[in-house]
Design a protein around this motif. Structure first.
Motif, PDB file in Angstrom:
ATOM      1  N   UNK A   1       0.852  -1.184  -0.087  1.00  0.00           N
ATOM      2  CA  UNK A   1      -0.001   0.029  -0.055  1.00  0.00           C
ATOM      3  C   UNK A   1       0.907   1.473   0.001  1.00  0.00           C
ATOM      4  N   UNK A   2       1.921   1.231   0.872  1.00  0.00           N
ATOM      5  CA  UNK A   2       2.903   2.353   0.879  1.00  0.00           C
ATOM      6  C   UNK A   2       3.432   2.795  -0.465  1.00  0.00           C
ATOM      7  N   UNK A   3       4.117   1.523  -1.162  1.00  0.00           N
ATOM      8  CA  UNK A   3       4.636   1.606  -2.335  1.00  0.00           C
ATOM      9  C   UNK A   3       3.686   2.229  -3.645  1.00  0.00           C
ATOM     10  N   UNK A   4       2.514   1.739  -3.375  1.00  0.00           N
ATOM     11  CA  UNK A   4       1.518   2.330  -4.262  1.00  0.00           C
ATOM     12  C   UNK A   4       1.392   3.874  -4.156  1.00  0.00           C
ATOM     13  N   UNK A   5       1.358   4.324  -2.825  1.00  0.00           N
ATOM     14  CA  UNK A   5       0.950   5.604  -2.625  1.00  0.00           C
ATOM     15  C   UNK A   5       2.200   6.295  -2.888  1.00  0.00           C
ATOM     16  N   UNK A   6       3.600   5.888  -2.683  1.00  0.00           N
ATOM     17  CA  UNK A   6       4.544   6.761  -3.217  1.00  0.00           C
ATOM     18  C   UNK A   6       4.550   6.566  -4.731  1.00  0.00           C
ATOM     19  N   UNK A   7       4.428   5.492  -5.474  1.00  0.00           N
ATOM     20  CA  UNK A   7       4.295   5.650  -6.988  1.00  0.00           C
ATOM     21  C   UNK A   7       3.194   6.722  -7.436  1.00  0.00           C
ATOM     22  N   UNK A   8       1.951   6.684  -6.765  1.00  0.00           N
ATOM     23  CA  UNK A   8       1.210   7.884  -7.303  1.00  0.00           C
ATOM     24  C   UNK A   8       1.548   9.282  -6.992  1.00  0.00           C
ATOM     25  N   UNK A   9       2.077   9.544  -5.663  1.00  0.00           N
ATOM     26  CA  UNK A   9       2.713  10.868  -5.291  1.00  0.00           C
ATOM     27  C   UNK A   9       3.725  11.259  -5.936  1.00  0.00           C
ATOM     28  N   UNK A  10       4.526  10.157  -6.450  1.00  0.00           N
ATOM     29  CA  UNK A  10       5.674  10.698  -7.593  1.00  0.00           C
ATOM     30  C   UNK A  10       5.400  11.007  -9.007  1.00  0.00           C
TER      31      UNK A  10
END
Length: 247
Positions: free
Chosen positions: A85-94
């Motif tokens: 979940x955190x990695x998906x949020x990071x990808x979206x924010x990036x």
């Protein structure tokens, strides 16, 4: 070299493996003998850094292991889900930060929006890194070659953060620890040779002084001396005791 101390001194060992001197005369050691304790160079308690169920714990008392070997594995499926979940949020924010940067070049968005998007990307990266550190703690690996002294927990048991699981000891050369009178410092040096008669085995082993303590106990007028056994001593175990003879 012959030493003639007035007293012998006892070495008390705590559960954590630390040596503590006790200024208690135990015998007339005018024959040049000092009471000693055999200790592993490294003796630690491995504890859980996460709250989770133990998925794998095959090590039993006496089991040997190599440095880097996985000793304990936890069921961290929930932590791994948080990581995804955190990695998906990071990808979206990036991606959002990249889009805002491109729009800024086209004068289609303001500097505030760009800064906010970059801030959210950094926040998401920090969160992903934090969860990754938790997942990395789902396996406890051996810090050195050694053996299991005591198994405290069991497979399938749920443990909290900080719960002790295994007591392990280094399988390398054992240290011979003793307290000697401080007056011996005039003749006792690094490399000084002596013999150790081990009570449990009824046998003697050659040894030498490896290091001396950093300070003298002003009450007992004694100092810690640490020796090592020379040659093959595979029959020796931590916790054995005996007498060191400097005759």
């Amino acid at each position: 070299m012959r030493f003639r101390p007035l007293f012998g001194w006892v070495l008390l060992v705590t559960a954590a493996g630390a040596a503590t001197a006790a200024p208690t005369a135990v015998a007339n050691a005018s024959d040049g003998r000092i009471r000693v304790q055999l200790m592993a160079r490294n003796a630690v308690t491995l504890s859980s850094e996460v709250a989770a169920r133990i998925a794998s714990l095959s090590m039993q008392e006496g089991s040997s292991f190599k440095r880097g070997q996985a000793l304990v594995e936890f069921d961290c499926s929930s932590y791994r889900a948080q990581l995804r979940k955190a990695q998906a949020a990071l990808e979206a924010a990036t991606q959002l930060a990249k889009v805002n940067a491109q729009l800024a070049q086209l004068n289609s968005t303001g500097a505030l929006e760009v800064a906010q998007a970059q801030g959210k990307a950094k926040e998401a990266a920090a969160e992903a890194s934090y969860v990754q550190t938790i997942v990395d703690k789902c396996v406890i690996s051996a810090p050195f070659n050694g053996r299991v002294a005591r198994r405290i927990a069991a497979a399938h048991q749920y443990v909290n953060q900080g719960s002790p699981i295994l007591d392990i000891v280094d399988s390398g050369a054992l240290e011979v620890r003793m307290l000697v009178p401080s007056k011996w410092l005039s003749t006792l040096k690094l490399g000084s040779r002596f013999s150790v008669a081990v009570d449990e085995l009824g046998a003697s082993f050659p040894a030498r002084i490896e290091r001396l303590g950093a300070q003298i106990d002003p009450v007992s007028q004694s100092i810690l001396a640490v020796g090592v056994i020379d040659g093959n001593a595979s029959s020796l175990l931590p916790g054995m005791s005996g007498w060191a003879s400097f005759k």
